[in-house]
Scaffold this active site. Structure first.
Site, PDB file in Angstrom:
ATOM      1  N   TYR A 102       0.814  -1.215   0.000  1.00 48.59           N
ATOM      2  CA  TYR A 102       0.000   0.000   0.000  1.00 48.59           C
ATOM      3  C   TYR A 102       0.850   1.268   0.000  1.00 48.59           C
ATOM      4  O   TYR A 102       0.355   2.346  -0.328  1.00 48.59           O
ATOM      5  CB  TYR A 102      -0.924   0.036   1.218  1.00 48.59           C
ATOM      6  CG  TYR A 102      -1.847  -1.140   1.377  1.00 48.59           C
ATOM      7  CD1 TYR A 102      -2.087  -2.029   0.329  1.00 48.59           C
ATOM      8  CD2 TYR A 102      -2.485  -1.385   2.592  1.00 48.59           C
ATOM      9  CE1 TYR A 102      -2.926  -3.115   0.498  1.00 48.59           C
ATOM     10  CE2 TYR A 102      -3.322  -2.459   2.762  1.00 48.59           C
ATOM     11  CZ  TYR A 102      -3.538  -3.329   1.719  1.00 48.59           C
ATOM     12  OH  TYR A 102      -4.378  -4.404   1.891  1.00 48.59           O
TER      13      TYR A 102
ATOM     14  N   ARG B  74     -18.942   7.453   7.944  1.00 49.98           N
ATOM     15  CA  ARG B  74     -18.972   6.035   7.589  1.00 49.98           C
ATOM     16  C   ARG B  74     -18.173   5.204   8.588  1.00 49.98           C
ATOM     17  O   ARG B  74     -18.528   4.067   8.903  1.00 49.98           O
ATOM     18  CB  ARG B  74     -18.417   5.830   6.173  1.00 49.98           C
ATOM     19  CG  ARG B  74     -19.321   6.329   5.069  1.00 49.98           C
ATOM     20  CD  ARG B  74     -20.627   5.558   4.990  1.00 49.98           C
ATOM     21  NE  ARG B  74     -20.421   4.145   4.732  1.00 49.98           N
ATOM     22  CZ  ARG B  74     -20.257   3.610   3.529  1.00 49.98           C
ATOM     23  NH1 ARG B  74     -20.274   4.387   2.457  1.00 49.98           N
ATOM     24  NH2 ARG B  74     -20.082   2.319   3.383  1.00 49.98           N
TER      25      ARG B  74
ATOM     26  N   GLU C 269     -20.472   4.660  11.424  1.00 48.01           N
ATOM     27  CA  GLU C 269     -21.498   3.694  11.025  1.00 48.01           C
ATOM     28  C   GLU C 269     -20.943   2.274  11.028  1.00 48.01           C
ATOM     29  O   GLU C 269     -21.574   1.348  11.563  1.00 48.01           O
ATOM     30  CB  GLU C 269     -22.004   4.054   9.624  1.00 48.01           C
ATOM     31  CG  GLU C 269     -23.061   3.117   9.065  1.00 48.01           C
ATOM     32  CD  GLU C 269     -23.492   3.521   7.662  1.00 48.01           C
ATOM     33  OE1 GLU C 269     -23.633   2.628   6.802  1.00 48.01           O
ATOM     34  OE2 GLU C 269     -23.672   4.740   7.422  1.00 48.01           O
TER      35      GLU C 269
END
Length: 267
Positions: free
Chosen positions: A48, A233, A236
């Protein structure tokens, strides 16, 4: 947060933050936001190119290191025993830490067993608290676990409501290896957030389709690492432990299984 105990006794959070496309200052701030929101598992990889911002975010969060579970993965540049040893030191330096909680081989490289020998040594030296694999399937999986000296603690693979791989999960359970999901939201291959079955079930619990999708995996004993840079998000995705899907819900979601990869990873 719920934790699951790995085969060496180490406790691992069942929900974490995936970081595969988080970069730079904005990416670092996203990781800090996740930590402040309550995330304690951060998943990164040498592939990454962001281990440095993960390490810096943990330092800047001021959350004690021992409260945070860091996963990283060795990529093709570490394919070999000596290369893997160097790669482990590189990850420790990039992450600015004395130990890695979980170190995985990113893919089933031909040199995987040589890499794993270096990982086993790092584990015995306590530079790594648990070791494992990623994307090992079928013969790659069987041959590896029958040959290595220290049984992998985790196998991180594609898993979502359209391809949960529950039969493989049962196999790993029998082998005492924990399954962890990548692409729990399919990375855009299917619009999981508009899936009618998930939306309908979510209404019963005042939850979103995304929360239902995560809960399905969690209730099947699968660790999840949803990726997002948006604070709302993040909140959530982590708020999924205050409800339980019924057996009927689980059966309905199981019908979404397409029985094939959305990424052709295992072909």
């Amino acid at each position: 947060m719920k934790y699951i105990t790995l085969n060496n006794g180490l406790k691992m959070p069942m929900v974490g933050l995936g970081t595969w496309d988080l970069r730079g200052e904005k990416g670092k701030q996203s990781i800090i936001n996740a930590l402040k929101t309550g995330y304690r598992l951060i998943d990164t990889a040498q592939m990454y190119g962001n281990e440095d911002i993960v390490g810096q975010a943990i330092i800047e969060s001021k959350i004690p290191r021992e409260e945070i579970f860091i996963t990283t993965k060795l990529n093709r540049s570490c394919a070999g025993y000596h290369e893997a040893k160097k790669g482990i030191l590189r990850s420790l330096k990039n992450l600015q830490t004395n130990y890695i909680d979980l170190l995985l081989i990113h893919e089933p490289y031909p040199e995987a067993l040589e890499m794993y020998k270096a990982m086993e040594e790092a584990y015995l030296l306590k530079k790594v608290r648990a070791i494992g694999i990623s994307n090992f399937h079928n013969d790659n999986y069987e041959n590896f676990i029958s040959t290595c000296n220290i049984k992998p603690a985790v196998n991180q693979i594609e898993s979502h409501v359209y391809y949960p791989q529950l039969s493989f999960k049962q196999k790993m359970d029998n082998d005492d290896i924990q399954m962890e999901s990548w692409a729990c939201f399919t990375e855009g291959r299917k619009d999981i957030f508009k899936e009618p079955i998930l939306i309908k079930i979510g209404r019963k619990y005042h939850k979103s389709a995304a929360q239902v999708a995560l809960a399905y995996l969690i209730q099947n004993g699968i660790i999840v690492i949803p990726k997002t840079s948006h604070l709302e998000r993040m909140i959530e995705n982590i708020n999924i432990f205050d409800f339980n899907l019924s057996d009927e819900d689980m059966a309905q979601i199981k019908l979404l299984n397409l029985n094939h990869s959305l990424f052709n990873w295992y072909d």
